[in-house]
Design an enzyme around this catalytic site. Structure first.
Site, PDB file in Angstrom:
ATOM      1  CE1 TYR A   1      -2.283   3.258   2.635  1.00 25.37           C
ATOM      2  CE2 TYR A   1      -3.652   2.583   0.786  1.00 25.37           C
ATOM      3  CZ  TYR A   1      -3.365   3.477   1.806  1.00 25.37           C
ATOM      4  OH  TYR A   1      -4.148   4.585   1.990  1.00 25.37           O
TER       5      TYR A   1
ATOM      6  CG  ASP B   1       5.946   3.900   0.167  1.00 27.56           C
ATOM      7  OD1 ASP B   1       4.738   3.628  -0.034  1.00 27.56           O
ATOM      8  OD2 ASP B   1       6.337   4.670   1.069  1.00 27.56           O
TER       9      ASP B   1
ATOM     10  CE  LYS C   1       2.912   4.998   7.786  1.00 25.40           C
ATOM     11  NZ  LYS C   1       1.530   4.949   8.315  1.00 25.40           N
TER      12      LYS C   1
HETATM   13  P1  KE4 Z   1      -0.544   8.486   4.396  1.00 21.77           P
HETATM   14  O1  KE4 Z   1      -1.131   9.165   3.154  1.00 21.77           O
HETATM   15  O2  KE4 Z   1      -1.575   7.666   5.139  1.00 21.77           O
HETATM   16  O3  KE4 Z   1       0.193   9.485   5.296  1.00 21.77           O
HETATM   17  O4  KE4 Z   1       0.584   7.486   3.917  1.00 21.77           O
HETATM   18  C1  KE4 Z   1       0.257   6.509   2.967  1.00 21.77           C
HETATM   19  C2  KE4 Z   1       1.289   5.385   3.040  1.00 21.77           C
HETATM   20  C3  KE4 Z   1       2.250   5.313   2.055  1.00 21.77           C
HETATM   21  N1  KE4 Z   1       3.194   4.339   2.078  1.00 21.77           N
HETATM   22  C4  KE4 Z   1       3.223   3.420   3.080  1.00 21.77           C
HETATM   23  C5  KE4 Z   1       4.284   2.365   3.075  1.00 21.77           C
HETATM   24  C6  KE4 Z   1       2.265   3.464   4.114  1.00 21.77           C
HETATM   25  O5  KE4 Z   1       2.310   2.546   5.117  1.00 21.77           O
HETATM   26  C7  KE4 Z   1       1.269   4.458   4.100  1.00 21.77           C
HETATM   27  C8  KE4 Z   1       0.182   4.536   5.153  1.00 21.77           C
HETATM   28  N2  KE4 Z   1       0.144   3.473   6.083  1.00 21.77           N
HETATM   29  C9  KE4 Z   1      -1.140   3.162   6.695  1.00 21.77           C
HETATM   30  C10 KE4 Z   1      -0.916   2.061   7.712  1.00 21.77           C
HETATM   31  N3  KE4 Z   1      -0.909   0.792   7.105  1.00 21.77           N
HETATM   32  C11 KE4 Z   1      -1.797   4.383   7.281  1.00 21.77           C
HETATM   33  C12 KE4 Z   1      -2.930   4.086   8.217  1.00 21.77           C
HETATM   34  C13 KE4 Z   1      -4.256   4.524   7.642  1.00 21.77           C
HETATM   35  O6  KE4 Z   1      -4.454   4.397   6.418  1.00 21.77           O
HETATM   36  O7  KE4 Z   1      -5.074   5.015   8.463  1.00 21.77           O
END
Ligand code: KE4
Length: 420
Positions: free
Chosen positions: A144, A239, A267
């Site tokens: 993801y 990523d 993060k």
């Molecule tokens: P955000 O747009 O949520 O800040 O980041 C997206 C993203 C991009 N790349 C990786 C490897 C990620 O893990 C994420 C977001 N991770 C999720 C947790 N699995 C965010 C939690 C959520 O969607 O509420």
């Protein structure tokens, strides 16, 4: 455990926000029950709206490597709030944070700050297409990368939790630019390059996966990715939104000693505030406006509040390398708590207990885990004040604020589940 305030809040929330949450995975759809509405966090703990206390193993999905409200970050926020929140103009702090990121991550020579991991990966892809003048992207099933239209193809995290392989609303033409391959499958990667090599702009990968649960790459897999992208003139995007500053100061690329062309971060670098980044080779990043022809912008990009939190976090991690040994040891202790019927995938302070006895190396093997039993496990822990991710397909995170006693308490609760 009294959860009446969370229940009332959830009932109200569902009238005003889709599913009652601002991000799907929080809704407990993967495990059932009422999501806990949190009110306060300190160190390794959170307290919900009914005053129940939890040892937190989500850490806001990664940012809280130092636990909730770490003093250096809170101090930096107090200071910056006296000066302002956003100027819509460049500030010295942004230069400081960019310099710290470049100093910490081996492959980053130039970096752009944005507001979320999604924005970072979306922008990195656009730069890769602009730089290579190609349209196709390779991603991996179960990974993801945020809710970028073209990457919501066989994605992990909330989509895996909800069991939706592909979302509605993404034009077929966008999805058709993405080739989704099995993770850890070198022959599939080689075949994709043999068929489409000169059309592929980029390969984007979670260098250690968190979003189908924790899944660890083979060195050959990452090595092959690096060699094939170089051979065919495609860019390699790591990523590291989750793994950046988590697995090491320099992220997974430092651990595996592989140099991607672009890296996305998020993060931890925001210290718990909305901040992410993308960066890499200077010749690629100079394609980004206003230096070059690839447009990307953001009203609050690099805002002083988030940057101050991120700067305090990154500088603390740089000057306290012992944090990484500590969280590694704490996570190893948790890993030892479960029986052999559970497959434990752990890398540093990222860990997932897959409820199945056989190895998990990709989405096909992850998705056969017993999600119902995982749900029982999750609620057993939650009722006893231990808060794990509410999905089999997520990684749990351990912080430097979790004491040996906290870990021992958690181990005992986990053991008691399997003995019950
Ligand atoms: P955000 O747009 O949520 O800040 O980041 C997206 C993203 C991009 N790349 C990786 C490897 C990620 O893990 C994420 C977001 N991770 C999720 C947790 N699995 C965010 C939690 C959520 O969607 O509420």
């Amino acid at each position: 455990m009294n959860t009446s305030n969370s229940e009332n809040l959830f009932a109200r929330a569902q009238h005003v926000t889709p599913g009652g949450v601002n991000s799907p995975v929080r809704a407990f759809r993967g495990v059932g029950g009422t999501p806990r509405f949190m009110q306060r966090g300190q160190g390794p703990r959170m307290w919900d709206a009914d005053g129940n206390s939890y040892l937190d193993y989500i850490g806001s999905w990664g940012p809280h490597i130092l636990g909730h409200r770490p003093e250096p970050v809170i101090e930096a926020l107090r200071e910056v709030l006296e000066l302002g929140t956003s100027f819509g103009a460049p500030t010295g702090r942004e230069v400081e944070l960019a310099t710290e990121i470049i100093g910490a991550v081996p492959s980053i020579e130039m970096v752009r700050l944005v507001n979320s991991g999604t924005e970072a990966t979306m922008s990195a892809l656009r730069v890769a297409r602009g730089y290579t003048k190609r349209d196709l992207t390779i991603k991996f099933e179960g990974c993801y990368h945020g809710h970028v239209d073209s990457l919501l193809v066989k994605a992990g995290s909330g989509m895996a939790t909800l069991g939706i392989a592909d979302t509605q609303g993404v034009p077929k033409a966008f999805a058709d630019t993405t080739i989704a391959l099995p993770y850890n499958d070198v022959p599939a990667l080689e075949a994709a390059f043999a068929n489409y090599g000169d059309k592929i702009a980029a390969v984007i990968v979670e260098p250690v996966v968190g979003n189908m649960g924790c899944v660890i790459p083979t060195q050959d897999f990452l090595q092959a990715m690096r060699q094939l992208t170089e051979k065919h003139g495609a860019l390699l995007i790591f990523d590291e939104v989750m793994t950046g500053f988590r697995l090491a100061l320099g992220g997974a690329q430092q651990v595996f000693n592989i140099k991607p062309d672009l890296t996305t971060l998020g993060k931890i670098i925001g210290g718990g505030l909305p901040l992410a980044a993308y960066g890499g080779r200077e010749d690629i990043m100079k394609k980004v406006a206003p230096a070059g022809p690839v447009y990307q912008a953001g009203t609050l990009s690099g805002n002083p509040v988030a940057v101050s939190a991120g700067l305090a976090m990154v500088r603390y991690l740089k000057s306290h390398p012992e944090v990484y040994d500590r969280i590694d040891k704490s996570t190893a202790a948790l890993a030892a708590a479960v029986p052999s019927s559970i497959t434990v995938n752990r890398f540093g302070s990222m860990i997932t207990f897959f409820f199945k006895p056989t190895p998990v190396t990709d989405w096909e093997s992850a998705k056969t885990a017993d999600t119902k039993s995982f749900g029982d496990f999750f609620h057993y822990l939650l009722e006893r004040g231990v808060y794990f991710p509410p999905s089999q397909f997520e990684a749990a995170f351990i912080s430097a604020a979790h004491t040996d006693e906290d870990i021992a308490t958690t181990v005992n609760v986990i053991r008691s589940y399997f003995e019950s």
